[in-house]
Scaffold this active site. Structure first.
Site, PDB file in Angstrom:
ATOM      1  N   ARG A   1       0.694  -1.367   0.017  1.00 61.95           N
ATOM      2  CA  ARG A   1      -0.022  -0.014  -0.101  1.00 61.95           C
ATOM      3  C   ARG A   1       1.016   0.897   0.244  1.00 61.95           C
ATOM      4  NH1 ARG A   1      -5.088  -1.902   0.894  1.00 61.95           N
ATOM      5  NH2 ARG A   1      -4.925  -4.056   1.543  1.00 61.95           N
TER       6      ARG A   1
ATOM      7  N   HIS B   1       3.374 -10.975  -6.245  1.00 63.41           N
ATOM      8  CA  HIS B   1       2.869  -9.952  -6.904  1.00 63.41           C
ATOM      9  C   HIS B   1       2.196  -8.770  -6.327  1.00 63.41           C
ATOM     10  CE1 HIS B   1      -1.510  -8.707  -5.822  1.00 63.41           C
ATOM     11  NE2 HIS B   1      -2.099 -10.239  -6.614  1.00 63.41           N
TER      12      HIS B   1
ATOM     13  N   TYR C   1      -0.301  -2.812  -4.426  1.00 69.42           N
ATOM     14  CA  TYR C   1      -1.936  -3.160  -5.217  1.00 69.42           C
ATOM     15  C   TYR C   1      -2.024  -1.139  -5.734  1.00 69.42           C
ATOM     16  CZ  TYR C   1      -3.597  -6.194  -2.108  1.00 69.42           C
ATOM     17  OH  TYR C   1      -4.147  -7.345  -1.688  1.00 69.42           O
TER      18      TYR C   1
ATOM     19  N   HIS D   1      -2.551  -6.936 -11.250  1.00 68.80           N
ATOM     20  CA  HIS D   1      -3.718  -6.162 -11.738  1.00 68.80           C
ATOM     21  C   HIS D   1      -3.910  -5.544 -12.759  1.00 68.80           C
ATOM     22  CE1 HIS D   1      -4.963  -6.943  -6.708  1.00 68.80           C
ATOM     23  NE2 HIS D   1      -4.751  -8.114  -7.860  1.00 68.80           N
TER      24      HIS D   1
ATOM     25  N   GLU E   1      -4.136 -10.230 -14.036  1.00 66.77           N
ATOM     26  CA  GLU E   1      -5.517 -11.335 -13.248  1.00 66.77           C
ATOM     27  C   GLU E   1      -6.171 -10.715 -13.713  1.00 66.77           C
ATOM     28  OE1 GLU E   1      -4.775 -10.446  -8.617  1.00 66.77           O
ATOM     29  OE2 GLU E   1      -6.309 -12.354  -7.922  1.00 66.77           O
TER      30      GLU E   1
ATOM     31  N   ASP F   1      -8.518 -16.003 -10.949  1.00 65.38           N
ATOM     32  CA  ASP F   1      -9.289 -16.203  -8.868  1.00 65.38           C
ATOM     33  C   ASP F   1     -10.800 -16.379  -9.493  1.00 65.38           C
ATOM     34  OD1 ASP F   1     -10.448 -14.681  -6.774  1.00 65.38           O
ATOM     35  OD2 ASP F   1      -8.440 -13.627  -7.325  1.00 65.38           O
TER      36      ASP F   1
ATOM     37  N   HIS G   1     -13.321 -13.559  -8.227  1.00 64.18           N
ATOM     38  CA  HIS G   1     -13.248 -12.452  -9.079  1.00 64.18           C
ATOM     39  C   HIS G   1     -13.963 -12.876 -10.404  1.00 64.18           C
ATOM     40  CE1 HIS G   1      -8.955 -10.697  -7.174  1.00 64.18           C
ATOM     41  NE2 HIS G   1     -10.130 -10.524  -6.634  1.00 64.18           N
TER      42      HIS G   1
ATOM     43  N   HIS H   1      -5.952 -18.799  -8.430  1.00 67.25           N
ATOM     44  CA  HIS H   1      -5.865 -17.966  -7.597  1.00 67.25           C
ATOM     45  C   HIS H   1      -7.263 -18.619  -6.369  1.00 67.25           C
ATOM     46  CE1 HIS H   1      -3.501 -14.209  -7.266  1.00 67.25           C
ATOM     47  NE2 HIS H   1      -3.003 -15.490  -7.440  1.00 67.25           N
TER      48      HIS H   1
ATOM     49  N   ASP I   1     -15.422  -7.443  -4.331  1.00 66.96           N
ATOM     50  CA  ASP I   1     -14.788  -8.548  -4.278  1.00 66.96           C
ATOM     51  C   ASP I   1     -14.052  -9.211  -2.921  1.00 66.96           C
ATOM     52  OD1 ASP I   1     -11.996 -10.049  -4.860  1.00 66.96           O
ATOM     53  OD2 ASP I   1     -10.928  -8.577  -4.658  1.00 66.96           O
TER      54      ASP I   1
ATOM     55  N   HIS J   1     -13.140 -11.738  -0.206  1.00 67.34           N
ATOM     56  CA  HIS J   1     -12.882 -13.331  -0.446  1.00 67.34           C
ATOM     57  C   HIS J   1     -13.514 -13.822   1.059  1.00 67.34           C
ATOM     58  CE1 HIS J   1      -9.007 -12.724  -2.709  1.00 67.34           C
ATOM     59  NE2 HIS J   1     -10.138 -12.039  -3.394  1.00 67.34           N
TER      60      HIS J   1
ATOM     61  N   GLU K   1      -5.548 -17.020  -1.125  1.00 72.37           N
ATOM     62  CA  GLU K   1      -5.994 -15.541  -0.898  1.00 72.37           C
ATOM     63  C   GLU K   1      -7.100 -14.531   0.257  1.00 72.37           C
ATOM     64  OE1 GLU K   1      -5.769 -13.983  -4.309  1.00 72.37           O
ATOM     65  OE2 GLU K   1      -4.049 -13.151  -4.649  1.00 72.37           O
TER      66      GLU K   1
HETATM   67 ZN   LIG Z   1      -9.772 -10.033  -4.763  1.00 72.02          ZN
HETATM   68 ZN   LIG Z   2      -6.533 -13.059  -6.879  1.00 71.58          ZN
END
Ligand SMILES: [Zn+2]
Ligand SMILES: [Zn+2]
Length: 293
Positions: free
Chosen positions: A37, A67, A70, A107, A142, A173, A176, A210, A223, A225, A255
Site C-alpha cells: 500500500r 504479487h 496495490y 492487476h 489477473e 481468481d 473474482h 487463486h 471482491d 474473499h 488468498e
Molecule cells: Zn480479490
Molecule cells: Zn487473487
C-alpha cells in the site's frame, strides 16, 4: 499432488515468506515484494537477496509467485499516476527478475472514468515499454471483480497489442470470476468458463490459479474473499479445479482471510487442509474434509 500454497506475509523480510510457506506445508508460495500500500520501496540488500536465493533452492517451493503492490495502475488516464505506475512496476519487475521468481501477478488497472478501449491501450503500451528489458519473468494479468479484467475478452485484446506476448500470461481468481458473473459453481458454467478462456486466450496462457471463496453473490462485482467452502461458491468448484486434468501442472494459491478459527486453529492451515481433501475426494462422497460450512 497439486502444487498448493498461500499468499504469505513478508514481514521481517522476503525470506520469511518462504519460511512461513514451508511451515504451513505449502509447495508453492505467493508474496508481495514490498509494502503493497505504499509507493516507497525498501532497499533489498545483498544479504536479504542471498538468503532468499538460498532458501528458494533449499525449500523446494515451486513456482514462487510475486504479487504487484496495490497502487500501481497502468490503465490510469492521469499522466502522473500513469508514469509513476510504470516506474514502480519497472522496479518490481526488476526485483522479481533479480530474485529468480518466474511469475509476477499484475492487476490490469482501472481506466477511472475513461473508456475501456483507452484503458486497454494504456496497459498494452506500458507492458510493451517494460517487457523489452525483462528476462525470465512472465507477467500474469489477473482476472478482476469488475471493470478491465472482468471479461476474458479484455485479456485477448491486450495480448493482441503486445510486441512480446510470450512474456505475458493469465492468473484466474475464483472469487473474482464469480462476482464478475462467471457461473463456476455450476458444472456446466464451470466447463463453459474454461472453454471461453481457452477459445479467447488459450488454456496454455493460464499459469496461476487463486483459490478464494466469495462472500458476495455472483455478478455483484464485489471482491470479498471467504474461506474455502464457506462462501457462495461452496466446495464443489474447488474440487473440480483440483481434479481437472487440464490444470494439473498449475500452482494454486489461497488468498483467504488470515487469522484463527474459534477453535484456535490457523485459517490458512484449515483452508489448505480442506483443499487437500477436496483434491483427493470422490465426487459422490461430498465430504469436504470433515468441514461442513
Ligand atoms: Zn480479490
Ligand atoms: Zn487473487
Amino acid at each position: 499432488m497439486r502444487r498448493l500454497g498461500a499468499h504469505m506475509s513478508i514481514s521481517g523480510g522476503l525470506p520469511r515468506a518462504l519460511e512461513r510457506g514451508r511451515t504451513l506445508g505449502c509447495n508453492t508460495v505467493q508474496f508481495f515484494l514490498k509494502n503493497a500500500r505504499s509507493w516507497r520501496s525498501r532497499v533489498l540488500d545483498d544479504g536479504e537477496r542471498g538468503e532468499f536465493l538460498m532458501l528458494k533452492d533449499r525449500l523446494g517451493l515451486e513456482p514462487l509467485i510475486a504479487h504487484c503492490s496495490y497502487l500501481i495502475n497502468i490503465a490510469s488516464p492521469n499522466p502522473s499516476l500513469y508514469e509513476r505506475s510504470i516506474e514502480a512496476l519497472r522496479e518490481e519487475l526488476l526485483r522479481t527478475q533479480a530474485l529468480g521468481i518466474p511469475y509476477y501477478v499484475l492487476h490490469p488497472g482501472s481506466p477511472t472514468g475513461t473508456g475501456e478501449q483507452e484503458g486497454l491501450y494504456r496497459i498494452a503500451r506500458a507492458l510493451n515499454l517494460l517487457l523489452q528489458d525483462l528476462q525470465g519473468v512472465m507477467v500474469l494479468l489477473e482476472t478482476t471483480a469488475r471493470g478491465i479484467g472482468s471479461r476474458f475478452e479484455n485479456f485477448a485484446r491486450i495480448l493482441e497489442m503486445l510486441e512480446e506476448e510470450q512474456k505475458v500470461g493469465i492468473c484466474i481468481d475464483t472469487c473474482h470470476l464469480w462476482v464478475a458473473g462467471y457461473d463456476i459453481a455450476d458444472p456446466r458454467g464451470y466447463e463453459e468458463t474454461l472453454k471461453e478462456l481457452d477459445d479467447l486466450i488459450g488454456l496454455e496462457k493460464l499459469k496461476v490459479v487463486h483459490l478464494n471463496d466469495s462472500k458476495a453473490p455472483r455478478g455483484s462485482g464485489r471482491d470479498r474473499h471467504e474461506h474455502i467452502g464457506f462462501g457462495k461458491l461452496g466446495p464443489e468448484p474447488f474440487r473440480w479445479l483440483l481434479q481437472d486434468e487440464r490444470l494439473k501442472e498449475l500452482p494454486f494459491i489461497i488468498e483467504t482471510p488470515k487469522g484463527v478459527t474459534p477453535e484456535g486453529e490457523d485459517w490458512d492451515e484449515v483452508n489448505l487442509r480442506i483443499l487437500r481433501s477436496l483434491e483427493g475426494e470422490d465426487e459422490d462422497k461430498g465430504d469436504s474434509g470433515g468441514y461442513r460450512p
